[in-house]
Design a protein around this motif. Structure first.
Motif, PDB file in Angstrom:
ATOM      1  N   GLN A 268       0.822  -1.204   0.000  1.00  0.00           N
ATOM      2  CA  GLN A 268       0.000   0.000   0.000  1.00  0.00           C
ATOM      3  C   GLN A 268       0.859   1.258   0.000  1.00  0.00           C
ATOM      4  OE1 GLN A 268      -3.659  -0.216   0.148  1.00  0.00           O
ATOM      5  NE2 GLN A 268      -3.341   1.828  -0.643  1.00  0.00           N
ATOM      6  N   ALA A 269       1.939   1.225   0.758  1.00  0.00           N
ATOM      7  CA  ALA A 269       2.773   2.417   0.910  1.00  0.00           C
ATOM      8  C   ALA A 269       3.653   2.689  -0.311  1.00  0.00           C
ATOM      9  CB  ALA A 269       3.644   2.276   2.160  1.00  0.00           C
ATOM     10  N   PHE A 270       4.166   1.629  -0.944  1.00  0.00           N
ATOM     11  CA  PHE A 270       5.197   1.836  -1.957  1.00  0.00           C
ATOM     12  C   PHE A 270       4.807   1.424  -3.376  1.00  0.00           C
ATOM     13  CE2 PHE A 270       7.479   0.950   2.084  1.00  0.00           C
ATOM     14  CZ  PHE A 270       8.040   2.220   2.257  1.00  0.00           C
ATOM     15  N   LEU A 271       3.738   0.634  -3.540  1.00  0.00           N
ATOM     16  CA  LEU A 271       3.452   0.099  -4.866  1.00  0.00           C
ATOM     17  C   LEU A 271       2.112   0.526  -5.443  1.00  0.00           C
ATOM     18  CD1 LEU A 271       4.617  -1.815  -7.030  1.00  0.00           C
ATOM     19  CD2 LEU A 271       3.392  -3.696  -5.920  1.00  0.00           C
ATOM     20  N   VAL A 272       1.078   0.613  -4.605  1.00  0.00           N
ATOM     21  CA  VAL A 272      -0.281   0.815  -5.123  1.00  0.00           C
ATOM     22  C   VAL A 272      -0.399   2.100  -5.919  1.00  0.00           C
ATOM     23  CG1 VAL A 272      -2.688   1.179  -4.497  1.00  0.00           C
ATOM     24  CG2 VAL A 272      -1.363  -0.594  -3.342  1.00  0.00           C
TER      25      VAL A 272
END
Length: 406
Positions: A268-272
């Motif tokens: 959620q923090a780095f890819l979405v």
């Protein structure tokens, strides 16, 4: 509010971890699948009952009253576990499903009632940190306690203490707000039948319902596959001595849920945001069925227990992060009425219907077809392909309705 949501998710993941050994030890992976189906039937009655209460009592009475009912339920479950009540694992599994839906949905309804749109847009992302932080903490805490020899009754009392503080925080928060606290909180958007009519009359919404039903069908059947293998491993560990089946299963699922949530937070923090920026809504919606397709193909080809555990971890982490964002983006081109009423029908009835169909699949596969783990895995491969195919007309309709959407 952040602390309140954090405590709710810590308590929920303690209970979610505890329900696995209770239902698997008492009846195996098949009973777990049937319990998931029973949730679907029970929630069909609970949702309108909750809406009826919401239209008649004040906000504070509604939220604190529901927490009080759940606390009483936990004490009854603790007594049932200690007394060896029959089918306690089955009933507890169904109850946890109701608790998770009602308590988390109630928190966000309360937050929406508390904040204006402008302040909510600013504050809600911060509040949501409580959920992403609370989930792995609760799972890890449960795993540590199981590893230390804690009994199910002990975990139930710990969860009760956490939820008691959670309920008290509602009272503290409500004391700080204005005059709306005494007003009934029921709304037109909470009435269920309108949602079903909207769903039936809109082809785009029907496609949304189809892919979410297939998502839950594949995932729930996958949880049956994992549960079946975990029970076999627990029986072997118990036969070798040194650990009970219940302790083995509880420790396994505590660690399993912990890593699912840790990886989901990282995604959620780095890819979405990058997926949505470069591949749009289509990228977010298509990633999970592709992950599921690959995961079950490996399992069907004979993946061992260790690899299977991480394949399921990857699938669930993708579901909780990438797909969770994608399924919310799908509602961008809908009307305000559809966002409230039709979404309620999809997120409760349709999603839980996936559990019901999965239970039928498990019954047919075990009782009539004699399928093993690999057989169910290949069945999920076929369902994942069907899911991918159903996503094509859905995304075409999405693009026609929402040319300016990501």
């Amino acid at each position: 509010m952040l602390l309140n949501l954090f405590l709710l998710l810590v308590g929920y993941y303690i209970l979610k971890t505890l329900r696995e050994p209770l239902v698997l030890v008492s009846g195996g992976a098949e009973l777990k699948a049937y319990a998931a189906a029973a949730q679907a039937f029970t929630l069909m009655g609970f949702v309108p009952l909750y809406s009826w209460a919401a239209a008649r009592v004040s906000r504070l009475k509604l939220v604190v009253g529901l927490v009080a009912v759940f606390l009483l339920n936990l004490q009854l479950f603790a007594a049932g576990v200690v007394g060896g009540a029959p089918y306690i694992g089955f009933v507890f599994f169904v109850w946890v499903g109701i608790f998770s839906l009602a308590s988390i949905a109630q928190f966000w309804s309360y937050a929406n009632d508390l904040y204006t749109r402008e302040s909510g847009e600013r504050i809600f992302p911060l509040i949501a940190i409580g959920a992403t932080a609370g989930s792995p903490v609760g799972a890890k805490l449960a795993q540590t306690l199981f590893d230390g020899g804690a009994t199910p009754a002990t975990l139930l009392q710990l969860a009760s203490a956490i939820l008691l503080v959670h309920g008290a925080l509602y009272w503290v928060i409500d004391r700080r707000v204005g005059d709306r606290a005494a007003q009934p909180v029921g709304t037109v958007a909470a009435r269920g039948p309108g949602g079903f009519r909207l769903l039936a009359g809109n082809p785009y919404l029907r496609w949304v319902a189809v892919i979410l039903l297939l998502l839950n069908l594949v995932n729930t059947t996958g949880e049956y596959i994992l549960g079946r293998v975990v029970v076999e491993a627990a029986d072997k560990a118990a036969a070798a001595g040194g650990v009970s089946s219940s302790a083995y299963i509880g420790a396994f699922y505590g660690e399993y849920f912990f890593w699912v949530n840790i990886i989901a937070v990282a995604l959620q923090a780095f890819l979405v945001s990058r997926i949505v920026r470069h591949a749009g809504t289509a990228g977010a919606v298509l990633m999970l069925p592709m992950v599921s397709l690959g995961a079950y193909a490996f399992i069907g080809a004979g993946a061992g227990f260790a690899l299977m555990r991480w394949l399921k971890t990857a699938e669930n982490a993708t579901d909780y992060s990438v797909m969770n964002t994608g399924r919310q983006l799908l509602w961008l081109p809908t009307t305000r009425e559809e966002k409230y009423q039709a979404k309620q029908a999809v997120d409760t009835f349709v999603v839980r219907s996936g559990d019901l169909v999965s239970a039928a699949v498990v019954f047919a596969g075990t009782a009539w077809l004699g399928l093993g783990v690999q057989g169910f895995a290949w069945l999920n491969v076929g369902l994942a392909l069907l899911w991918l195919l159903a996503s094509i007309p859905l995304l075409r309709s999405f693009r026609r309705l929402c040319a300016d959407c990501p």
